[in-house]
Motif scaffolding. Sequence first.
Motif, mmCIF file in Angstrom:
data_model
loop_
_atom_site.group_PDB
_atom_site.id
_atom_site.type_symbol
_atom_site.label_atom_id
_atom_site.label_comp_id
_atom_site.label_asym_id
_atom_site.label_seq_id
_atom_site.Cartn_x
_atom_site.Cartn_y
_atom_site.Cartn_z
ATOM 1 N N ARG B 159 0.861 -1.170 0.000
ATOM 2 C CA ARG B 159 0.000 0.000 0.000
ATOM 3 C C ARG B 159 0.897 1.219 0.000
ATOM 4 O O ARG B 159 1.857 1.300 0.771
ATOM 5 C CB ARG B 159 -0.898 -0.072 1.234
ATOM 6 C CG ARG B 159 -1.465 1.199 1.719
ATOM 7 C CD ARG B 159 -2.590 0.920 2.700
ATOM 8 N NE ARG B 159 -2.210 1.297 4.046
ATOM 9 C CZ ARG B 159 -3.079 1.773 4.958
ATOM 10 N NH1 ARG B 159 -4.355 1.866 4.654
ATOM 11 N NH2 ARG B 159 -2.678 2.114 6.140
ATOM 12 N N LEU B 160 0.603 2.147 -0.858
ATOM 13 C CA LEU B 160 1.422 3.342 -0.999
ATOM 14 C C LEU B 160 0.741 4.488 -0.266
ATOM 15 O O LEU B 160 -0.280 5.003 -0.712
ATOM 16 C CB LEU B 160 1.571 3.664 -2.488
ATOM 17 C CG LEU B 160 2.734 4.539 -2.883
ATOM 18 C CD1 LEU B 160 4.056 3.906 -2.489
ATOM 19 C CD2 LEU B 160 2.699 4.790 -4.376
ATOM 20 N N LEU B 161 1.305 4.864 0.879
ATOM 21 C CA LEU B 161 0.791 6.036 1.584
ATOM 22 C C LEU B 161 1.476 7.267 1.009
ATOM 23 O O LEU B 161 2.340 7.169 0.161
ATOM 24 C CB LEU B 161 1.075 5.922 3.082
ATOM 25 C CG LEU B 161 0.499 4.692 3.768
ATOM 26 C CD1 LEU B 161 0.883 4.664 5.231
ATOM 27 C CD2 LEU B 161 -1.011 4.680 3.615
ATOM 28 N N THR B 164 5.117 6.643 2.505
ATOM 29 C CA THR B 164 5.671 5.344 2.858
ATOM 30 C C THR B 164 5.046 4.261 1.996
ATOM 31 O O THR B 164 3.862 4.318 1.688
ATOM 32 C CB THR B 164 5.318 5.004 4.339
ATOM 33 O OG1 THR B 164 5.647 6.103 5.144
ATOM 34 C CG2 THR B 164 6.069 3.783 4.815
ATOM 35 N N LYS B 165 5.885 3.292 1.612
ATOM 36 C CA LYS B 165 5.340 2.087 0.994
ATOM 37 C C LYS B 165 5.284 1.016 2.071
ATOM 38 O O LYS B 165 6.311 0.663 2.638
ATOM 39 C CB LYS B 165 6.225 1.652 -0.160
ATOM 40 C CG LYS B 165 5.569 0.608 -1.023
ATOM 41 C CD LYS B 165 6.273 0.524 -2.353
ATOM 42 C CE LYS B 165 6.957 -0.821 -2.463
ATOM 43 N NZ LYS B 165 7.746 -0.930 -3.688
ATOM 44 N N GLN B 166 4.091 0.550 2.349
ATOM 45 C CA GLN B 166 3.918 -0.456 3.394
ATOM 46 C C GLN B 166 3.698 -1.822 2.775
ATOM 47 O O GLN B 166 3.034 -1.938 1.757
ATOM 48 C CB GLN B 166 2.653 -0.176 4.205
ATOM 49 C CG GLN B 166 2.746 0.939 5.203
ATOM 50 C CD GLN B 166 1.459 1.028 6.017
ATOM 51 O OE1 GLN B 166 0.381 0.695 5.534
ATOM 52 N NE2 GLN B 166 1.580 1.490 7.246
#
Lengths: 321, 262
Positions: B159-161, B164-166
């Motif tokens: 998931r791309l916030l 941040t890439k989580q």
Amino acid sequence: MSKPELWVVAERRLDHIEPTTQQLITKANQLAGDRFHVVAVLLEATTDHLEDELTTYGPDEIRVVRDDRFPTATDAELADALKQLVDAAQPNTVLFGATITGRSIAPRLQAKLQTGLTADCLDLRFDDDTLVATKPSYGDNIMCEIICPDRRPQMATVRPNTFAAQPTPNGAELTTAKVDFHPVTRLHVTAATPVVNTATTVGDASRVVALGRGAASAATIDAATQLAERLGGRIGVSRPLTDQDRFTHDDQIGQSGNTIHPDLILNFGISGAVQYLVGMQDSQTIVSVNSDPNAPIFAASDYGYVGDAQAFMTALLGQFA
Amino acid sequence: MKIVVCIKQVPETNDVTIDPKTHNLDRRGLAGVMNPFDKNAVEQALQFKATTDAQVVLLSMGPDDYAQSLREGMAMGADSGVLLSDRAFAGADTLATGYVIAKAIEKIGDVDLVIFGRQAVDADTGQVGPIVAEFLQQPQITYAATLRLSGPNEVTAERLLEDTKQTLVAQLPAVVSVRSELNPPRYPTPRNIQLSFEKPLTIWHHDDLDLDDSRLGQAGSPTIVTKVYAPKPVKRELTPLTGTPQEAASQLIKALKDRQLL
Ligand SMILES: Cc1cc2nc3c(=O)[nH]c(=O)nc-3n(C[C@H](O)[C@H](O)[C@H](O)COP(=O)(O)OP(=O)(O)OC[C@H]3O[C@@H](n4cnc5c(N)ncnc54)[C@H](O)[C@@H]3O)c2cc1C
Ligand SMILES: Nc1ncnc2c1ncn2[C@@H]1O[C@H](COP(=O)(O)O)[C@@H](O)[C@H]1O
């Protein structure tokens, strides 16, 4: 009787506060007048001091909750913590930024509270103590005013860069609150890599040179780059140009990109589709160059030149030299 | 494995107008299609189906003509469709919609994974997925940019916030909403279109579900739309810059100096 609380849920962006939080605090202060008590709610680790980035914007109160699990907590865990805070304080209104994070946590909290949430708002006002939220739909072709008359808190997520953040000398009272952290064991964040983006984004720039399909050649983009440098600004693009290798979605202005309000924007070769206009129509001074005298962009501009984008840029650069 | 994909039917184009008399949306003559973002969700489910024995059930709440987009999804390859259609459901906001959808997922039973589109292009909220996840008391992964089955009972997503890439790992059952970057959705093949008419499409009405009536439709919706209007871009007083590019450029420089922008 104490004043009803108007909350802004603060969001973290790496080691800083997400700018939308500061924008929302400024807006909340304007909306509150003497009627509401503006509270910035901050969930942070015990070693964090993110409240320092909120004080400057002068909410009445910053309510800090500390737990070392917050920075890596999942949506449901954060929504659970917020639910406990809402139950304890019964705020009238809760505002979130319409970021990926805000848009993930707010509806989860909404379901816990069984209340109303209006998404991605472009304007807010109060009628008595009822929040009137303006929300675009159908790809920004339609605006809706939405209220939540009977249930509290009333909630909204607000599109980033819709309001401008203004520091104030008011200061803020710092308080702390406690919640029980309930870990969700079936979901784990196993890795988190910062997306390194050292350059300021088009959303933060005070001067923007915006390029559209009519200003897409390599030579034009080079001239625009020089112009942006000379003005101390950044390049932004309309959606078609995000197909080029040099640009990404982060550079896009418009409904599905960034909403910006720089002091100055120069639009080159952009027709002025509504989805583009909503992203930049609150800029202070708007200048547009387009070879089509009937391009809709002119109706939204302060200054306009009918002609070739690159020729105009070259002339402008020549006179700066 | 059983996967439910929630799909909404939306007008074919977003160029809707407002009836100047009633101030209501004029949707006359607009054909309904599957919400484009939901096609990414269907595609993802079908890719899981190709590698496991997954059964893909499409779920939609709306009037009877929503059957059309359910057929569309079955023509892509989904196994069956469930339509939640009842006058009592009409006028629901995201909360009341999420309630009925969650109840229907419970009734479908033994659902391992629920996939949502990023958002419906008419309402543009993206709220229904997290609401359903909360009502089902399941973990949620929103805005998934990639999704894979990483174990017998587990999905892994990226998931791309904003910053941040989580990477997130969820034990099933779980709820996921997906971004369009996830995949290019497939087109229905003529054979699948034909087959889609033989696949089961079930309609559930109010009495088929175990519902609390106070949570349905307009009465169960905390929010009310009080006004609908077409946005008027703020029209500005245009000062034309004229002559050759050089002349126009010097007019602009003077204007910007007057405005203290240079
Ligand atoms: C749901 C949805 C969301 C969208 N979101 C966005 C968004 O966030 N941002 C966005 O930008 N778009 C968005 N769009 C697309 C939008 O509708 C337009 O298609 C897009 O903005 C057009 O980009 P443009 O003006 O660069 O290109 P065009 O519309 O092709 O215009 C090019 C312009 O350049 C002019 N021109 C050509 N040659 C020259 C020259 N030599 N010198 C000067 N002028 C020249 C032409 O006269 C024309 O006006 C969205 C669309 C939808 C449906
Ligand atoms: N009426 C509906 N029936 C089925 N699924 C829906 C419905 N409304 C929304 N959804 C799902 O929820 C997602 C988000 O929709 P929304 O919150 O309305 O933007 C959509 O992409 C669909 O997957």
